[in-house]
Design a protein around this motif. Structure first.
Motif, PDB file in Angstrom:
ATOM      1  N   LEU A 171       0.845  -1.188   0.000  1.00  0.00           N
ATOM      2  CA  LEU A 171       0.000   0.000   0.000  1.00  0.00           C
ATOM      3  C   LEU A 171       0.879   1.235   0.000  1.00  0.00           C
ATOM      4  CD1 LEU A 171      -2.865  -0.943   2.514  1.00  0.00           C
ATOM      5  CD2 LEU A 171      -2.830  -1.151   0.021  1.00  0.00           C
ATOM      6  N   GLY A 172       0.707   2.052  -1.031  1.00  0.00           N
ATOM      7  CA  GLY A 172       1.514   3.255  -1.162  1.00  0.00           C
ATOM      8  C   GLY A 172       0.897   4.434  -0.458  1.00  0.00           C
ATOM      9  N   LEU A 173       1.574   5.547  -0.565  1.00  0.00           N
ATOM     10  CA  LEU A 173       1.161   6.766   0.128  1.00  0.00           C
ATOM     11  C   LEU A 173       0.281   7.590  -0.805  1.00  0.00           C
ATOM     12  CD1 LEU A 173       1.611   7.987   2.914  1.00  0.00           C
ATOM     13  CD2 LEU A 173       3.574   9.223   2.008  1.00  0.00           C
ATOM     14  N   ASN A 174      -0.973   7.123  -0.979  1.00  0.00           N
ATOM     15  CA  ASN A 174      -1.921   7.803  -1.860  1.00  0.00           C
ATOM     16  C   ASN A 174      -3.327   7.566  -1.342  1.00  0.00           C
ATOM     17  OD1 ASN A 174      -3.079   5.293  -3.281  1.00  0.00           O
ATOM     18  ND2 ASN A 174      -0.861   5.072  -3.627  1.00  0.00           N
ATOM     19  N   GLN A 175      -4.270   8.347  -1.850  1.00  0.00           N
ATOM     20  CA  GLN A 175      -5.629   8.288  -1.338  1.00  0.00           C
ATOM     21  C   GLN A 175      -6.301   6.953  -1.628  1.00  0.00           C
ATOM     22  OE1 GLN A 175      -6.945  10.803   0.572  1.00  0.00           O
ATOM     23  NE2 GLN A 175      -8.521   9.267   1.024  1.00  0.00           N
ATOM     24  N   THR A 176      -6.012   6.354  -2.774  1.00  0.00           N
ATOM     25  CA  THR A 176      -6.629   5.070  -3.114  1.00  0.00           C
ATOM     26  C   THR A 176      -6.237   3.998  -2.120  1.00  0.00           C
ATOM     27  OG1 THR A 176      -6.678   5.639  -5.469  1.00  0.00           O
ATOM     28  CG2 THR A 176      -6.830   3.306  -4.892  1.00  0.00           C
ATOM     29  N   ASP A 177      -4.951   3.895  -1.837  1.00  0.00           N
ATOM     30  CA  ASP A 177      -4.499   2.881  -0.893  1.00  0.00           C
ATOM     31  C   ASP A 177      -4.921   3.214   0.536  1.00  0.00           C
ATOM     32  OD1 ASP A 177      -3.406   1.510  -2.971  1.00  0.00           O
ATOM     33  OD2 ASP A 177      -1.327   2.062  -2.549  1.00  0.00           O
ATOM     34  N   PHE A 178      -5.020   4.483   0.840  1.00  0.00           N
ATOM     35  CA  PHE A 178      -5.549   4.897   2.140  1.00  0.00           C
ATOM     36  C   PHE A 178      -6.975   4.381   2.311  1.00  0.00           C
ATOM     37  CE2 PHE A 178      -8.081   7.820   4.680  1.00  0.00           C
ATOM     38  CZ  PHE A 178      -7.331   7.970   5.829  1.00  0.00           C
ATOM     39  N   THR A 213      15.617   0.162  -1.910  1.00  0.00           N
ATOM     40  CA  THR A 213      15.459   0.714  -3.266  1.00  0.00           C
ATOM     41  C   THR A 213      14.156   1.476  -3.427  1.00  0.00           C
ATOM     42  OG1 THR A 213      14.467  -1.371  -4.024  1.00  0.00           O
ATOM     43  CG2 THR A 213      16.862  -1.108  -4.284  1.00  0.00           C
ATOM     44  N   ARG A 214      13.386   1.589  -2.374  1.00  0.00           N
ATOM     45  CA  ARG A 214      12.091   2.273  -2.490  1.00  0.00           C
ATOM     46  C   ARG A 214      12.289   3.757  -2.793  1.00  0.00           C
ATOM     47  NH1 ARG A 214       7.448  -0.487  -0.760  1.00  0.00           N
ATOM     48  NH2 ARG A 214       6.401   1.534  -0.855  1.00  0.00           N
ATOM     49  N   THR A 215      11.353   4.305  -3.518  1.00  0.00           N
ATOM     50  CA  THR A 215      11.359   5.739  -3.835  1.00  0.00           C
ATOM     51  C   THR A 215      10.181   6.458  -3.203  1.00  0.00           C
ATOM     52  OG1 THR A 215      10.158   5.325  -5.896  1.00  0.00           O
ATOM     53  CG2 THR A 215      12.583   5.385  -6.001  1.00  0.00           C
ATOM     54  N   SER A 216       9.364   5.719  -2.456  1.00  0.00           N
ATOM     55  CA  SER A 216       8.211   6.320  -1.796  1.00  0.00           C
ATOM     56  C   SER A 216       7.981   5.607  -0.474  1.00  0.00           C
ATOM     57  CB  SER A 216       6.964   6.218  -2.670  1.00  0.00           C
ATOM     58  OG  SER A 216       5.822   6.746  -1.993  1.00  0.00           O
ATOM     59  N   SER A 217       7.548   6.348   0.524  1.00  0.00           N
ATOM     60  CA  SER A 217       7.220   5.756   1.818  1.00  0.00           C
ATOM     61  C   SER A 217       6.007   4.848   1.685  1.00  0.00           C
ATOM     62  CB  SER A 217       6.928   6.847   2.847  1.00  0.00           C
ATOM     63  OG  SER A 217       8.052   7.664   3.062  1.00  0.00           O
ATOM     64  N   THR A 218       5.887   3.913   2.607  1.00  0.00           N
ATOM     65  CA  THR A 218       4.681   3.097   2.649  1.00  0.00           C
ATOM     66  C   THR A 218       3.573   3.866   3.367  1.00  0.00           C
ATOM     67  OG1 THR A 218       5.270   2.023   4.724  1.00  0.00           O
ATOM     68  CG2 THR A 218       6.056   0.999   2.681  1.00  0.00           C
ATOM     69  N   SER A 257      14.615   1.248   3.834  1.00  0.00           N
ATOM     70  CA  SER A 257      14.184   2.393   3.051  1.00  0.00           C
ATOM     71  C   SER A 257      14.704   3.678   3.684  1.00  0.00           C
ATOM     72  CB  SER A 257      12.652   2.418   2.980  1.00  0.00           C
ATOM     73  OG  SER A 257      12.182   3.661   2.507  1.00  0.00           O
ATOM     74  N   ALA A 258      14.905   4.698   2.865  1.00  0.00           N
ATOM     75  CA  ALA A 258      15.211   6.026   3.392  1.00  0.00           C
ATOM     76  C   ALA A 258      13.934   6.643   3.967  1.00  0.00           C
ATOM     77  CB  ALA A 258      15.792   6.904   2.293  1.00  0.00           C
ATOM     78  N   CYS A 259      14.051   7.843   4.498  1.00  0.00           N
ATOM     79  CA  CYS A 259      12.894   8.488   5.133  1.00  0.00           C
ATOM     80  C   CYS A 259      11.840   8.924   4.101  1.00  0.00           C
ATOM     81  CB  CYS A 259      13.349   9.695   5.943  1.00  0.00           C
ATOM     82  SG  CYS A 259      14.356   9.257   7.384  1.00  0.00           S
ATOM     83  N   LEU A 260      12.298   9.481   2.978  1.00  0.00           N
ATOM     84  CA  LEU A 260      11.416   9.857   1.865  1.00  0.00           C
ATOM     85  C   LEU A 260      10.328  10.827   2.335  1.00  0.00           C
ATOM     86  CD1 LEU A 260      11.293   6.290   0.290  1.00  0.00           C
ATOM     87  CD2 LEU A 260      12.810   8.179  -0.312  1.00  0.00           C
ATOM     88  N   SER A 348      16.742  15.817   6.509  1.00  0.00           N
ATOM     89  CA  SER A 348      17.143  15.327   5.198  1.00  0.00           C
ATOM     90  C   SER A 348      16.060  14.404   4.657  1.00  0.00           C
ATOM     91  CB  SER A 348      18.468  14.557   5.324  1.00  0.00           C
ATOM     92  OG  SER A 348      18.674  13.686   4.232  1.00  0.00           O
ATOM     93  N   PHE A 349      15.813  14.477   3.348  1.00  0.00           N
ATOM     94  CA  PHE A 349      14.836  13.575   2.745  1.00  0.00           C
ATOM     95  C   PHE A 349      15.284  12.122   2.879  1.00  0.00           C
ATOM     96  CE2 PHE A 349      13.837  17.274  -0.318  1.00  0.00           C
ATOM     97  CZ  PHE A 349      13.024  17.858   0.645  1.00  0.00           C
ATOM     98  N   GLU A 350      16.596  11.903   2.953  1.00  0.00           N
ATOM     99  CA  GLU A 350      17.109  10.543   3.090  1.00  0.00           C
ATOM    100  C   GLU A 350      17.218  10.111   4.544  1.00  0.00           C
ATOM    101  OE1 GLU A 350      20.880   7.810   1.501  1.00  0.00           O
ATOM    102  OE2 GLU A 350      20.915   9.998   1.254  1.00  0.00           O
ATOM    103  N   TYR A 351      17.758  10.990   5.403  1.00  0.00           N
ATOM    104  CA  TYR A 351      18.067  10.614   6.776  1.00  0.00           C
ATOM    105  C   TYR A 351      17.113  11.197   7.808  1.00  0.00           C
ATOM    106  CZ  TYR A 351      22.536   9.428   4.560  1.00  0.00           C
ATOM    107  OH  TYR A 351      23.503   8.904   3.741  1.00  0.00           O
ATOM    108  N   GLY A 352      16.115  11.922   7.403  1.00  0.00           N
ATOM    109  CA  GLY A 352      15.197  12.528   8.356  1.00  0.00           C
ATOM    110  C   GLY A 352      15.916  13.503   9.262  1.00  0.00           C
ATOM    111  N   HIS A 353      15.639  13.403  10.553  1.00  0.00           N
ATOM    112  CA  HIS A 353      16.277  14.303  11.518  1.00  0.00           C
ATOM    113  C   HIS A 353      17.646  13.809  11.941  1.00  0.00           C
ATOM    114  CE1 HIS A 353      13.002  17.194  12.282  1.00  0.00           C
ATOM    115  NE2 HIS A 353      12.239  16.184  11.912  1.00  0.00           N
TER     116      HIS A 353
END
Length: 678
Positions: A171-178, A213-218, A257-260, A348-353
């Motif tokens: 489930l991705g971070l979008n309204q449909t999956d929500f 390798t993810r490019t989007s948060s779950t 995964s990175a923080c994204l 950071s988008f990769e490392y968060g805080h």
């Protein structure tokens, strides 16, 4: 930020660093020190040279050494089955809700939820978790309703964290999956409401996906991206292995995964743990597990440790402390977020805080301040009272047994020694003072003038003194002019009361110092008014004896941030014996002993936020004595002569006990001054 009247305060033990090192070398801790492991157990990727020691890198061992174990805190965990009676929970309180409990049997498989709980709060003779004395509330993630039940119970019990080392990888971070996750059944709706209700009080911790390798948060770790009202109670947990240079993190190798999109509420912890495997149907010893699943419970445990240290802060406040204190020197921020009013943190988008740093979270973040009884807030990062040398160590002695309550920029309560309020000025060395006075004086006039006990009225203030005497010799005046644009200034007028072999003089003096002698804040110069009495005895044969005493009042520079200081009395005393024409015509040798000006009596009472361990103390009156217990005593000798026409020489040596009116301090110095006049 002010201090509440009823406030718990945290203070680090003096030996916490040594105790931390001892803990890290003990059996419970050293088992987590893994050198050179090289395999991502989820993806199978070979990673070389990774060194993990999560109890050290997270700062958990430091917190344990400081006496923090999560006692009194509750950590909720939603996961799969849980083995009751597992050895690592022999000292924990357990509440198991809606779960297929597995009894501990020989050869039983230690399941994911048990390991997650162990990392959060486990404890046994050969293992220790992040918050070993916290209470566990465990429930299954088997259904949405069971998830909702855990969240609702966590809210009722006041759990500081709700740990979730699982997610919906598809489930991705979008309204449909929500909509897929949170609509369609009563349980799904109830789960979403439980998340909203609990996150309005406590902190939901969600592990990110383990795919690097993810490019989007779950959906779950990034949920505040779709529902911003959740952000204040949410942390996304990333698995990363830090590299240290001393105590500083220089880089982090992500093993998840990175923080994204979750970067604004994201934190990294080392998810590589050695867990006892004697119940894992493996050989006796430990087995390495790694993943964001085991980074998340460290963050949940960290919240429990902070709750014990700062019991008056809310879970949301504690979350802010963790994010604000995270080690972030190894990356350049991509953006900033205001974590608290006026407090911005880069992420950071990769490392968060950044990387979890419990030790930093237990120390003041930003400037500290205390609130006075009158409601005024005083910043305490620098000394509030910068007392002059005339007060010596009086304020430090007055505050030696006082502990004060202060808050940092994020409302954390701390104990500060009262002596930190003051920074006493240190006088210039005797050598520097002697040389300065010699070079600013007319040495020829000083050497040949008629001896007077009041001929050096501003010796304690510095600057240049000009002396004037009436033609009949019955009156004199001295004018002090500051050097280098300073604020010292003064004038003395003196009258000869008796003449003959014994001369008696009376002087009246008004002066202003530059904040370094009689001031209480080091900035505002103190006004001084005094009366002096001088006795000069002609001993015959060009020998003399001069005695001078002074008493006066000072305003101590006026009021300070702590309030009106009132006034104080000061005094000084000197005795000088000398002889002229000793080795050659016109020379002069002088030997003297004296006490330079210092406060003799005076004090005030200020209401301060005093810390009492036994009970929450309100403001208490604290007496400040302005008079030093030990006065400076000076012994000196000087010799003056003319080397040639217009060339004067003065050699001086001085020794001081209780230098600067500070008990036990000494200083010895000398100077040779040669002046030319054309």
């Amino acid at each position: 930020m002010g201090i509440d009247v009823l406030m718990a305060a945290f203070t680090l033990p003096a030996d916490v660093v040594t105790d931390t090192a001892n803990l890290l070398a003990s059996n419970q801790y050293i088992v987590q020190n893994t050198i050179g492991w090289g395999l991502d157990l989820t993806s199978g990727e070979v990673l070389t040279g990774l060194n993990s020691y999560p109890l050290r890198s997270s700062g958990a061992a430091f917190a344990h050494a400081a006496g923090l174990t999560g006692d009194g805190s509750i950590i909720a965990v939603s996961d799969d089955e849980y083995i009751t009676g597992y050895d690592e929970f022999s000292g924990s309180n357990e509440f198991v809700l809606n779960n297929r409990e597995l009894p501990l049997e020989p050869g039983a498989l230690v399941v994911h939820g048990t390991i997650v709980s162990a990392v959060a709060l486990g404890q046994s003779p050969d293992f220790i978790g992040t918050a070993p004395d916290a209470t566990l509330l465990f429930g299954s993630y088997e259904t949405d309703q069971k998830l909702a039940d855990v969240g609702n119970q966590a809210l009722v019990m006041g759990a500081v964290a709700w740990n979730n080392s699982w997610g919906y990888p598809d489930l991705g971070l979008n309204q449909t999956d929500f909509d897929t996750a949170f609509t369609g059944s009563a349980g799904a709706v109830n789960y979403l409401e439980a998340l909203k209700d609990y996150s309005s009080y406590g902190v939901v911790v969600f592990a990110v996906a383990n795919e690097d390798t993810r490019t989007s948060s779950t959906l779950m770790d990034g949920l505040p991206y779709l529902l911003p009202e959740l952000e204040a109670g949410w942390i996304a947990a990333v698995n990363g292995i830090p590299t240290f240079n001393g105590s500083d993190v220089t880089s982090v190798q992500l093993v998840s995964s990175a923080c994204l999109q979750a970067a604004r509420w994201c934190l990294i912890a080392d998810g590589a743990w050695n867990v006892p495997d004697d119940t894992l149907q493996l050989q006796a010893g430990t087995d390495l597990v790694t993943g964001s699943s085991f980074a998340a419970p460290q963050i949940s445990g960290a919240l429990a440790l902070l709750e014990q240290a700062f019991p008056l802060l809310t879970p949301h406040d504690l979350r802010v402390r963790l994010l604000a204190s995270a080690e972030d020197n190894f990356f350049t921020p991509n953006a900033y977020v205001e974590l608290a009013d006026g407090f911005n943190k880069g992420y950071s988008f990769e490392y968060g805080h950044g990387f979890l740093d419990i030790e930093a979270a237990l120390k003041p973040i930003g400037p500290t301040a205390m609130t006075l009884a009158n409601g005024n807030t005083v910043t305490t990062n620098a000394a509030v009272l910068a007392s002059g040398t005339g007060l010596g160590d009086a304020l430090e002695v007055s505050l030696a047994n006082t502990e004060l309550r202060v808050k940092d920029a994020l409302a954390g309560g701390f104990v500060m020694p009262g002596t930190a309020l003051t920074a006493a000025a240190r006088p210039a060395s005797q050598a520097a003072s002697i040389l300065s006075r010699s070079l600013s004086s007319n040495l020829a006039l000083e050497r040949t003038a008629e001896v007077s006990a009041l001929d050096n009225p501003f010796s304690s203030l510095g600057g240049t003194t000009a002396n004037f005497r009436a033609p009949d010799g019955n009156a004199s005046a001295a004018l002090l002019v500051s050097q280098g644009g300073g604020e010292t200034a003064g004038v003395q007028v003196a009258r000869l009361l008796a003449d003959g072999p014994l001369k008696v003089e009376l002087g009246l003096k008004v002066a202003r110092d530059d904040g370094q002698r009689m001031s209480l804040d080091g900035a505002n110069g103190a006004m001084m008014a005094s009366v002096s009495l001088g006795l000069t005895q002609d001993l015959g044969g060009s020998a003399f004896l001069a005695l001078a005493g002074e008493v006066g009042m000072t305003d101590l520079g006026g009021s300070t941030v702590l309030g009106d200081t009132g006034t104080a009395r000061f005094n000084s005393l000197s005795l000088t014996a000398g002889r002229s024409n000793l080795f050659q015509t016109g020379d002069r040798l002088s030997v003297g002993v004296g006490m330079p000006i210092a406060v003799a009596s005076g004090g005030t009472v200020v209401d301060l936020p005093v810390y009492r361990q036994a009970a929450a103390a309100e403001f208490e009156p604290v007496a400040l004595n302005f008079a030093p217990e030990s006065r400076q005593i000076d012994l000196g000798i000087s010799y003056q002569t003319a080397l040639a026409d217009g060339v004067e020489m003065k050699l001086s040596v001085a020794h001081s006990d209780n230098f600067g009116n500070r008990a036990g301090m000494t200083d010895t110095g000398g100077a040779l001054a040669i002046t030319f006049r054309f």
